[in-house]
Design a protein around this motif. Structure first.
Motif, short mmCIF file in Angstrom:
data_model
loop_
_atom_site.label_atom_id
_atom_site.label_comp_id
_atom_site.label_asym_id
_atom_site.label_seq_id
_atom_site.Cartn_x
_atom_site.Cartn_y
_atom_site.Cartn_z
N UNK A 196 35.46 42.95 27.43
CA UNK A 196 34.02 42.80 27.45
C UNK A 196 33.70 41.46 26.80
N UNK A 197 33.34 40.48 27.62
CA UNK A 197 32.98 39.16 27.13
C UNK A 197 31.64 38.76 27.73
N UNK A 198 30.89 37.93 27.00
CA UNK A 198 29.60 37.46 27.48
C UNK A 198 28.68 38.62 27.88
N UNK A 199 28.74 39.69 27.12
CA UNK A 199 27.88 40.87 27.30
C UNK A 199 28.06 41.54 28.66
N UNK A 200 29.26 41.46 29.24
CA UNK A 200 29.53 42.15 30.50
C UNK A 200 31.00 42.54 30.57
N UNK A 201 31.34 43.39 31.54
CA UNK A 201 32.69 43.92 31.67
C UNK A 201 33.56 43.04 32.57
N UNK A 202 34.85 43.05 32.28
CA UNK A 202 35.87 42.50 33.17
C UNK A 202 36.93 43.59 33.32
N UNK A 203 37.46 43.70 34.53
CA UNK A 203 38.48 44.71 34.76
C UNK A 203 38.82 44.82 36.23
N UNK A 204 39.21 46.02 36.64
CA UNK A 204 39.56 46.24 38.05
C UNK A 204 38.90 47.53 38.53
N UNK A 205 38.66 47.57 39.83
CA UNK A 205 38.12 48.75 40.47
C UNK A 205 39.05 49.10 41.63
N UNK A 206 39.41 50.37 41.72
CA UNK A 206 40.25 50.84 42.82
C UNK A 206 39.41 51.75 43.68
N UNK A 207 39.34 51.43 44.96
CA UNK A 207 38.63 52.24 45.95
C UNK A 207 39.65 53.21 46.51
N UNK A 208 39.51 54.49 46.16
CA UNK A 208 40.51 55.50 46.50
C UNK A 208 40.65 55.67 48.01
N UNK A 209 39.53 55.82 48.73
CA UNK A 209 39.59 56.05 50.18
C UNK A 209 40.20 54.86 50.93
N UNK A 210 39.89 53.66 50.48
CA UNK A 210 40.42 52.46 51.13
C UNK A 210 41.75 52.00 50.57
N UNK A 211 42.23 52.67 49.53
CA UNK A 211 43.49 52.36 48.86
C UNK A 211 43.60 50.87 48.55
N UNK A 212 42.54 50.34 47.90
CA UNK A 212 42.50 48.92 47.55
C UNK A 212 42.07 48.76 46.11
N UNK A 213 42.61 47.72 45.48
CA UNK A 213 42.23 47.39 44.12
C UNK A 213 41.72 45.95 44.10
N UNK A 214 40.65 45.72 43.35
CA UNK A 214 40.07 44.38 43.23
C UNK A 214 39.65 44.15 41.79
N UNK A 215 39.89 42.95 41.30
CA UNK A 215 39.46 42.59 39.96
C UNK A 215 38.05 42.04 39.99
N UNK A 216 37.30 42.29 38.93
CA UNK A 216 35.93 41.79 38.83
C UNK A 216 35.73 41.12 37.48
N UNK A 217 34.77 40.18 37.43
CA UNK A 217 34.52 39.40 36.22
C UNK A 217 33.19 39.74 35.56
#
Length: 65
Positions: free
Chosen positions: A18-39
């Motif tokens: 958690x930097x600059x008052x927001x989250x950083x991490x990853x989200x996995x879409x279960x149905x689409x079987x995909x993972x993407x990082x977000x800032x």
């Protein structure tokens, strides 16, 4: 009036930092079987919205599991 179909999906969030008052991490879409990082939380919401709007892949690139 016609019934509006609800768009649902299953997402797994991993908040790494958690930097600059927001989250950083990853989200996995279960149905689409995909993972993407977000800032930021805004980017996270855009990724989820894109997946629920029927895009075949999470917007902004992808990392397959």
């Amino acid at each position: 009036m016609g019934a509006k179909k609800e768009k649902t999906g299953t997402f797994i969030l991993k908040i790494i930092d958690c930097q600059n008052a927001t989250w950083q991490g990853s989200v996995t879409w279960v149905e689409g079987q995909q993972e993407q990082y977000f800032r930021s939380a805004l980017e996270l919401l855009k990724l989820i919205d894109g997946a629920l709007e029927g895009n075949k892949e999470i917007e902004g690139g992808r990392h397959e599991k």
